[in-house]
Scaffold this motif. Structure first.
Motif, PDB file in Angstrom:
ATOM      1  N   CYS A  33      -0.248 -14.877   5.192  1.00  0.00           N
ATOM      2  CA  CYS A  33      -0.287 -14.449   6.095  1.00  0.00           C
ATOM      3  C   CYS A  33      -0.916 -12.862   5.053  1.00  0.00           C
ATOM      4  N   LYS A  34      -1.949 -12.787   6.374  1.00  0.00           N
ATOM      5  CA  LYS A  34      -3.616 -11.700   6.704  1.00  0.00           C
ATOM      6  C   LYS A  34      -3.252 -10.601   7.252  1.00  0.00           C
ATOM      7  N   ARG A  35      -3.207  -9.550   6.540  1.00  0.00           N
ATOM      8  CA  ARG A  35      -2.783  -8.604   6.884  1.00  0.00           C
ATOM      9  C   ARG A  35      -3.928  -7.486   6.931  1.00  0.00           C
ATOM     10  N   GLU A  36      -4.165  -6.456   7.758  1.00  0.00           N
ATOM     11  CA  GLU A  36      -4.998  -5.257   7.626  1.00  0.00           C
ATOM     12  C   GLU A  36      -4.747  -4.279   7.258  1.00  0.00           C
ATOM     13  N   GLU A  37      -4.757  -3.410   5.888  1.00  0.00           N
ATOM     14  CA  GLU A  37      -4.925  -1.959   6.137  1.00  0.00           C
ATOM     15  C   GLU A  37      -5.563  -0.666   5.654  1.00  0.00           C
ATOM     16  N   ALA A  38      -5.535   0.187   5.855  1.00  0.00           N
ATOM     17  CA  ALA A  38      -6.519   1.363   5.186  1.00  0.00           C
ATOM     18  C   ALA A  38      -6.334   2.091   4.229  1.00  0.00           C
ATOM     19  N   ARG A  39      -7.492   2.286   3.545  1.00  0.00           N
ATOM     20  CA  ARG A  39      -7.758   2.443   2.054  1.00  0.00           C
ATOM     21  C   ARG A  39      -8.674   4.210   2.342  1.00  0.00           C
ATOM     22  N   ASP A  40      -7.925   4.372   1.790  1.00  0.00           N
ATOM     23  CA  ASP A  40      -8.753   5.775   1.234  1.00  0.00           C
ATOM     24  C   ASP A  40      -9.927   5.301   0.320  1.00  0.00           C
ATOM     25  N   ILE A  41     -10.813   5.869   0.677  1.00  0.00           N
ATOM     26  CA  ILE A  41     -11.752   6.199  -0.927  1.00  0.00           C
ATOM     27  C   ILE A  41     -12.623   7.377  -0.955  1.00  0.00           C
ATOM     28  N   ASP A  42     -12.576   8.093  -1.749  1.00  0.00           N
ATOM     29  CA  ASP A  42     -12.333   8.750  -2.576  1.00  0.00           C
ATOM     30  C   ASP A  42     -14.736   9.113  -2.707  1.00  0.00           C
ATOM     31  N   LEU A  43     -15.253   9.998  -2.472  1.00  0.00           N
ATOM     32  CA  LEU A  43     -16.631   9.686  -1.846  1.00  0.00           C
ATOM     33  C   LEU A  43     -17.453  11.186  -2.973  1.00  0.00           C
ATOM     34  N   LYS A  44     -15.377  11.700  -3.406  1.00  0.00           N
ATOM     35  CA  LYS A  44     -16.325  13.172  -3.437  1.00  0.00           C
ATOM     36  C   LYS A  44     -17.547  13.908  -2.626  1.00  0.00           C
ATOM     37  N   SER A  45     -17.031  14.015  -1.680  1.00  0.00           N
ATOM     38  CA  SER A  45     -17.338  14.514  -0.271  1.00  0.00           C
ATOM     39  C   SER A  45     -16.336  15.877   0.785  1.00  0.00           C
ATOM     40  N   LEU A  46     -16.961  16.448   1.223  1.00  0.00           N
ATOM     41  CA  LEU A  46     -15.862  16.957   2.316  1.00  0.00           C
ATOM     42  C   LEU A  46     -14.621  15.975   2.621  1.00  0.00           C
ATOM     43  N   PHE A  47     -15.550  15.376   3.920  1.00  0.00           N
ATOM     44  CA  PHE A  47     -14.528  14.553   4.278  1.00  0.00           C
ATOM     45  C   PHE A  47     -13.936  13.279   3.729  1.00  0.00           C
ATOM     46  N   LYS A  48     -13.487  12.639   4.076  1.00  0.00           N
ATOM     47  CA  LYS A  48     -12.300  11.393   3.456  1.00  0.00           C
ATOM     48  C   LYS A  48     -13.152  10.256   4.516  1.00  0.00           C
ATOM     49  N   THR A  49     -13.104   8.843   3.900  1.00  0.00           N
ATOM     50  CA  THR A  49     -13.231   7.976   4.750  1.00  0.00           C
ATOM     51  C   THR A  49     -12.023   7.415   4.121  1.00  0.00           C
ATOM     52  N   GLN A  50     -11.959   6.310   5.439  1.00  0.00           N
ATOM     53  CA  GLN A  50     -11.294   4.773   4.791  1.00  0.00           C
ATOM     54  C   GLN A  50     -11.680   3.196   5.326  1.00  0.00           C
ATOM     55  N   GLU A  51     -11.343   2.693   4.782  1.00  0.00           N
ATOM     56  CA  GLU A  51     -11.810   1.057   4.574  1.00  0.00           C
ATOM     57  C   GLU A  51     -10.822   0.163   5.287  1.00  0.00           C
ATOM     58  N   GLN A  52     -11.407  -0.826   5.627  1.00  0.00           N
ATOM     59  CA  GLN A  52     -10.194  -2.030   6.039  1.00  0.00           C
ATOM     60  C   GLN A  52     -10.331  -2.750   4.719  1.00  0.00           C
ATOM     61  N   ILE A  53      -9.154  -3.132   4.126  1.00  0.00           N
ATOM     62  CA  ILE A  53      -9.233  -4.108   3.464  1.00  0.00           C
ATOM     63  C   ILE A  53      -8.073  -5.767   4.244  1.00  0.00           C
ATOM     64  N   THR A  54      -8.255  -6.367   3.888  1.00  0.00           N
ATOM     65  CA  THR A  54      -7.243  -7.229   4.707  1.00  0.00           C
ATOM     66  C   THR A  54      -6.718  -7.988   3.022  1.00  0.00           C
ATOM     67  N   LYS A  55      -5.236  -7.572   2.902  1.00  0.00           N
ATOM     68  CA  LYS A  55      -4.093  -8.622   1.977  1.00  0.00           C
ATOM     69  C   LYS A  55      -4.046  -9.572   2.582  1.00  0.00           C
ATOM     70  N   THR A  56      -3.874 -10.514   1.108  1.00  0.00           N
ATOM     71  CA  THR A  56      -3.488 -12.253   1.765  1.00  0.00           C
ATOM     72  C   THR A  56      -2.209 -12.428   1.069  1.00  0.00           C
ATOM     73  N   PHE A  57      -0.934 -12.365   1.407  1.00  0.00           N
ATOM     74  CA  PHE A  57       0.534 -12.798   0.893  1.00  0.00           C
ATOM     75  C   PHE A  57       1.757 -14.311   0.989  1.00  0.00           C
ATOM     76  N   ASN A  58       1.363 -14.348   0.258  1.00  0.00           N
ATOM     77  CA  ASN A  58       2.057 -15.537   0.851  1.00  0.00           C
ATOM     78  C   ASN A  58       3.811 -15.655   0.217  1.00  0.00           C
ATOM     79  N   LEU A  59       4.236 -16.584   0.943  1.00  0.00           N
ATOM     80  CA  LEU A  59       5.428 -17.547   0.846  1.00  0.00           C
ATOM     81  C   LEU A  59       5.804 -17.837  -0.640  1.00  0.00           C
ATOM     82  N   ILE A  60       4.931 -18.894  -0.632  1.00  0.00           N
ATOM     83  CA  ILE A  60       5.141 -19.493  -1.733  1.00  0.00           C
ATOM     84  C   ILE A  60       4.221 -18.979  -2.767  1.00  0.00           C
ATOM     85  N   PRO A  61       4.294 -18.268  -3.388  1.00  0.00           N
ATOM     86  CA  PRO A  61       3.204 -17.911  -4.228  1.00  0.00           C
ATOM     87  C   PRO A  61       2.121 -19.193  -5.344  1.00  0.00           C
ATOM     88  N   GLU A  62       3.768 -20.307  -5.781  1.00  0.00           N
ATOM     89  CA  GLU A  62       2.928 -20.927  -6.833  1.00  0.00           C
ATOM     90  C   GLU A  62       2.049 -22.144  -5.654  1.00  0.00           C
TER      91      GLU A  62
END
Length: 161
Positions: A80-109
Motif C-alpha cells: 500500500c503506497k500512500r502520499e502524505e504531506a510533511r511540514d518543512i521547517d526552513l526557518k522562514s516566515l512561511f511554512k512549506t509542505q512536501e509530499q512524501i510517499t510512504k509504503t506499508f506492507n500487509l506481511i512485512p517479512e
C-alpha cells in the motif's frame, strides 16, 4: 477440590491454508482476472478493502467461495503506497509542505511480494503443485511460490473478516 486447566494454544495455532506469494507489477484487477482465467476460479473484488491501522493502509481484496469443494480463495495486495504531506521547517516566515510517499506492507517479512493468494480449505486438501504450476504459466507473473505461513510473525494479518 482439583483445578483443571485446558491449554488450547496448539489447537488455534494450526495452519489450515495454503499461502502463495506472487511477484508481478500489474494492477490488482488484472491479476484477479488472470488467476480466474488460468485457475478456473471466480475471484470478485470485495466492496471494502482491508483496512489496517485506522485507515493508514488499505489493501485490495478479492475473494471467492467454492461451495462445491468447501474452499475459500482470497487474493490480497501486499503493498500500500500512500502520499502524505510533511511540514518543512526552513526557518522562514512561511511554512512549506512536501509530499512524501510512504509504503506499508500487509506481511512485512515479504516486502518484495506484490500479492498473496490464500487458499483456505476445511479438509486441508489442495493441489498445491498444480495450482502453482498454472500460476507460473501466466506470462505477466514474474514468479510465484508457496510461503510457509506457520513461520510468519504477522500471520494475524491474514485473518480476513
Amino acid at each position: 477440590m482439583a483445578v483443571h486447566k485446558l491449554i488450547l494454544e496448539d489447537v488455534f495455532n494450526e495452519v489450515s491454508y495454503t499461502l502463495i506469494g506472487i511477484h508481478c507489477t500489474i494492477e490488482d484487477y488484472r491479476v484477479a482476472y488472470l488467476l480466474n482465467k488460468y485457475l478456473g476460479i471466480n475471484l470478485v473484488r470485495s466492496k471494502e478493502d482491508l483496512d489496517f491501522k485506522n485507515s493508514k493502509s488499505n489493501y485490495a481484496f478479492f475473494e471467492w467461495e467454492d461451495k462445491k469443494h468447501l474452499t475459500t480463495w482470497s487474493l490480497v495486495s501486499n503493498i500500500c503506497k500512500r502520499e502524505e504531506a510533511r511540514d518543512i521547517d526552513l526557518k522562514s516566515l512561511f511554512k512549506t509542505q512536501e509530499q512524501i510517499t510512504k509504503t506499508f506492507n500487509l506481511i512485512p517479512e515479504y516486502r518484495q511480494v506484490n500479492y498473496f493468494l490464500k487458499i483456505d480449505n476445511e479438509y486441508n486438501y489442495t493441489k498445491e503443485k498444480s495450482i502453482l504450476n498454472r500460476i507460473l504459466n501466466i506470462p505477466q507473473i514474474v514468479t510465484a511460490y508457496t510461503v510457509d505461513a506457520s513461520q510468519l510473525k504477522s500471520k494475524d494479518n491474514l485473518i480476513f473478516y
